[in-house]
Scaffold this motif. Structure first.
Motif, PDB file in Angstrom:
ATOM      1  N   GLY A 150       0.782  -1.230   0.000  1.00  0.00           N
ATOM      2  CA  GLY A 150       0.000   0.000   0.000  1.00  0.00           C
ATOM      3  C   GLY A 150       0.809   1.274   0.000  1.00  0.00           C
ATOM      4  O   GLY A 150       0.242   2.366   0.090  1.00  0.00           O
ATOM      5  N   MET A 151       2.130   1.142  -0.048  1.00  0.00           N
ATOM      6  CA  MET A 151       3.024   2.299  -0.032  1.00  0.00           C
ATOM      7  C   MET A 151       2.718   3.233   1.154  1.00  0.00           C
ATOM      8  O   MET A 151       2.671   4.451   1.022  1.00  0.00           O
ATOM      9  N   HIS A 152       2.476   2.619   2.322  1.00  0.00           N
ATOM     10  CA  HIS A 152       2.126   3.393   3.512  1.00  0.00           C
ATOM     11  C   HIS A 152       3.339   4.067   4.154  1.00  0.00           C
ATOM     12  O   HIS A 152       3.174   4.982   4.959  1.00  0.00           O
ATOM     13  N   GLY A 153       4.531   3.607   3.814  1.00  0.00           N
ATOM     14  CA  GLY A 153       5.724   4.184   4.406  1.00  0.00           C
ATOM     15  C   GLY A 153       5.996   3.637   5.798  1.00  0.00           C
ATOM     16  O   GLY A 153       5.147   2.994   6.416  1.00  0.00           O
ATOM     17  N   PHE A 154       7.203   3.904   6.284  1.00  0.00           N
ATOM     18  CA  PHE A 154       7.561   3.460   7.638  1.00  0.00           C
ATOM     19  C   PHE A 154       8.597   4.422   8.193  1.00  0.00           C
ATOM     20  O   PHE A 154       9.144   5.273   7.477  1.00  0.00           O
ATOM     21  N   GLU A 155       8.858   4.295   9.481  1.00  0.00           N
ATOM     22  CA  GLU A 155       9.853   5.128  10.156  1.00  0.00           C
ATOM     23  C   GLU A 155      11.151   4.345  10.268  1.00  0.00           C
ATOM     24  O   GLU A 155      11.180   3.251  10.843  1.00  0.00           O
ATOM     25  N   ARG A 156      12.234   4.884   9.700  1.00  0.00           N
ATOM     26  CA  ARG A 156      13.534   4.218   9.807  1.00  0.00           C
ATOM     27  C   ARG A 156      14.104   4.409  11.217  1.00  0.00           C
ATOM     28  O   ARG A 156      13.858   5.429  11.870  1.00  0.00           O
ATOM     29  N   ILE A 157      14.855   3.448  11.679  1.00  0.00           N
ATOM     30  CA  ILE A 157      15.526   3.587  12.974  1.00  0.00           C
ATOM     31  C   ILE A 157      16.478   4.776  12.899  1.00  0.00           C
ATOM     32  O   ILE A 157      17.349   4.844  12.021  1.00  0.00           O
ATOM     33  N   GLY A 158      16.280   5.719  13.789  1.00  0.00           N
ATOM     34  CA  GLY A 158      17.121   6.908  13.816  1.00  0.00           C
ATOM     35  C   GLY A 158      16.827   7.888  12.698  1.00  0.00           C
ATOM     36  O   GLY A 158      17.547   8.876  12.537  1.00  0.00           O
ATOM     37  N   GLY A 159      15.756   7.630  11.927  1.00  0.00           N
ATOM     38  CA  GLY A 159      15.437   8.503  10.808  1.00  0.00           C
ATOM     39  C   GLY A 159      14.040   9.050  10.906  1.00  0.00           C
ATOM     40  O   GLY A 159      13.426   9.075  11.981  1.00  0.00           O
ATOM     41  N   GLU A 160      13.514   9.482   9.773  1.00  0.00           N
ATOM     42  CA  GLU A 160      12.207  10.108   9.743  1.00  0.00           C
ATOM     43  C   GLU A 160      11.134   9.132   9.283  1.00  0.00           C
ATOM     44  O   GLU A 160      11.422   8.117   8.635  1.00  0.00           O
TER      45      GLU A 160
END
Length: 467
Positions: free
Chosen positions: A448-458
């Motif tokens: 679904g191209m929902h995105g995620f939060e990278r560790i230590g990132g945005e």
């Protein structure tokens, strides 16, 4: 100090009549009425010498008109339309300074709506949770009050007198505005569901996994009630399992159809938890188990169709005791998480330590743990989580291995333990710094191209599957 209101009570069913006798027994005058006059007459006869402080009326309207101001009228009628009907009838008669008190098991959303409605008419409204069943209502319940504080002050002497006492302190208080009291009572009942289900699961393992007789299991519960599991529910479980049916001579539990009822408060707890983004897994499992039990015909048909093996288990009494201790801590902890979220969402300012103190006597979930819970909330509570309080973290470290053994033995042998296993899954998850939802986030991004939060990132990052 607020003037004590003239008291009236409408609805003389089992709970209403018990509460009315409690009020009279504590020296207060009381006006009463019921939808049917014959019930009112029967109640006067039941009151005996207490009837000297009793004034009976033919109808709710007659009672309201006859009472001196300021008036406080307690409604002990079924939830829903009967409460709304009584409010409409009273609104045409009562005056500013008078209060309507709904003391039934009411959905707190209805209490919030009614508070706005009644107070918009210049009156005051109280939603009052009363726990302890008929015996509690008669001899001292736990009382959870929500609504206008000024209205509570007018009935506080009465509430304090009729409530259960713990070390001389009333198990009653004003907890917050509008629906706060009814919501706390709802969550109380949700915890009650989980506790009862876990006790039933332990009974089932001992009965059907170890071949113990009900009386033998009951004696075990009786012994546990003298230790860390000391509570009203463990106490009555021991008594129930040692009781004998007078007609058949069989254990009383063996003549009871295994189909459990529910009046809605457990479901309300689960529904509200999910709406608020919380998951009270042990309570959810208990509500689900009651629903499954209602499908008795299907279960009887399913036994020979599925032919699932059910084998023996071999567990010491100490493992059951520790597993139930862990399960009870988990049920309380999940209940207080729901209360904390609701308190923030509705700006109630709930005092969790005080709630624990109110539950120490009179109510169904009273137990030896509640002093520790109150102390935990008055101390340093990491992340606001009851299970992280030093005292409870220590208990769980000691008890969770037994809970694992009990759940593992039950699952391996084919005995359902939905609440114990759900509670175990939750506490194991809360003790795991990194879980498996990284994969779920990846899956969501992939399809679904929902995105995620990278560790230590945005937040809003995407995976290499989109390169």
């Amino acid at each position: 100090m607020a003037q004590i209101a003239t008291l009236g009570l409408y609805g003389l069913g089992t709970m209403g009549s018990a509460l009315a006798l409690n009020i009279l027994d504590n020296g207060f005058g009381l006006h009463v009425a019921n939808r049917t006059e014959t019930v009112t007459s029967a109640f006067r006869a039941e009151a005996g010498a207490l009837a000297a402080r009793l004034t009976t009326h033919a109808s709710l309207a007659d009672m309201a008109r006859a009472m001196a101001a300021p008036r406080a009228i307690i409604l002990m009628v079924p939830a829903g339309a009967p409460v709304d009907d009584a409010i409409e009838e009273l609104s045409a008669i009562l005056e500013p300074g008078d209060a309507i008190i709904d003391a039934g098991n009411t959905d707190f959303h209805d209490t919030r709506r009614r508070t706005a409605l009644v107070e918009g008419r210049g009156l005051t409204f109280i939603g009052m949770g009363v726990s302890g069943g008929e015996e509690g209502a008669r001899n001292g319940p736990s009382i959870m009050v929500g609504g206008t504080r000024a209205a509570f002050e007018g009935i506080k002497p009465v509430i304090d007198s009729i409530a259960a006492k713990f070390d001389g302190s009333p198990c009653a208080d004003h907890l917050g505005p509008d629906g706060a009291g009814h919501f706390v009572k709802t969550v109380h009942n949700g915890i009650e569901y989980a506790d009862m289900q876990m006790l039933a699961e332990a009974y089932g393992l001992m009965r059907y996994g170890q071949g113990m007789a009900p009386a033998e299991i009951g004696a075990r519960f009786e012994a546990w009630d003298k230790g860390v599991l000391k509570s009203y529910l463990v106490e009555i479980t021991g008594k129930v399992l040692q009781a004998v049916d007078g007609e058949t001579g069989k254990p009383a539990v063996d003549v009871i159809l295994d189909r459990a009822g529910q009046k809605g408060t457990g479901r309300w707890t689960v529904i509200e938890a999910l709406k608020m983004g919380q998951s009270a897994s042990a309570i959810e499992a208990a509500v689900g188990a009651r629903s499954w039990s209602s499908e008795k015909t299907s279960r009887v048909a399913g036994e020979p169709i599925l032919s699932l093996p059910r084998e023996a288990v071999d567990l010491p009494a100490s493992d059951y005791e520790s597993a139930l201790l862990a399960g009870r801590i988990i049920a309380y902890a999940q209940g207080f998480r729901i209360l904390a979220t609701a308190s923030a969402d509705y700006d109630w300012g709930l005092d969790f330590a005080r709630i624990a103190e109110i539950w120490r006597a009179g109510c169904i979930i009273r137990s030896a743990l509640l002093d520790d819970i109150s102390a935990a909330f008055r101390g340093d509570l990491p992340e606001g989580q009851l299970i992280f309080a030093p005292s409870f973290a220590g208990m769980l470290r000691d008890a969770v291995p037994a809970l694992r053994r009990v759940v593992a033995a039950a699952v391996g042998a084919g005995h359902p333990v939905p609440a114990l296993s759900a509670g175990l899954a939750w506490v194991e998850t809360m003790g795991q710094g990194r879980g498996t939802t990284d994969l779920i986030q990846a899956q969501r991004d992939f399809f679904g191209m929902h995105g995620f939060e990278r560790i230590g990132g945005e937040a809003g990052s995407h995976g290499p599957w989109w390169d």
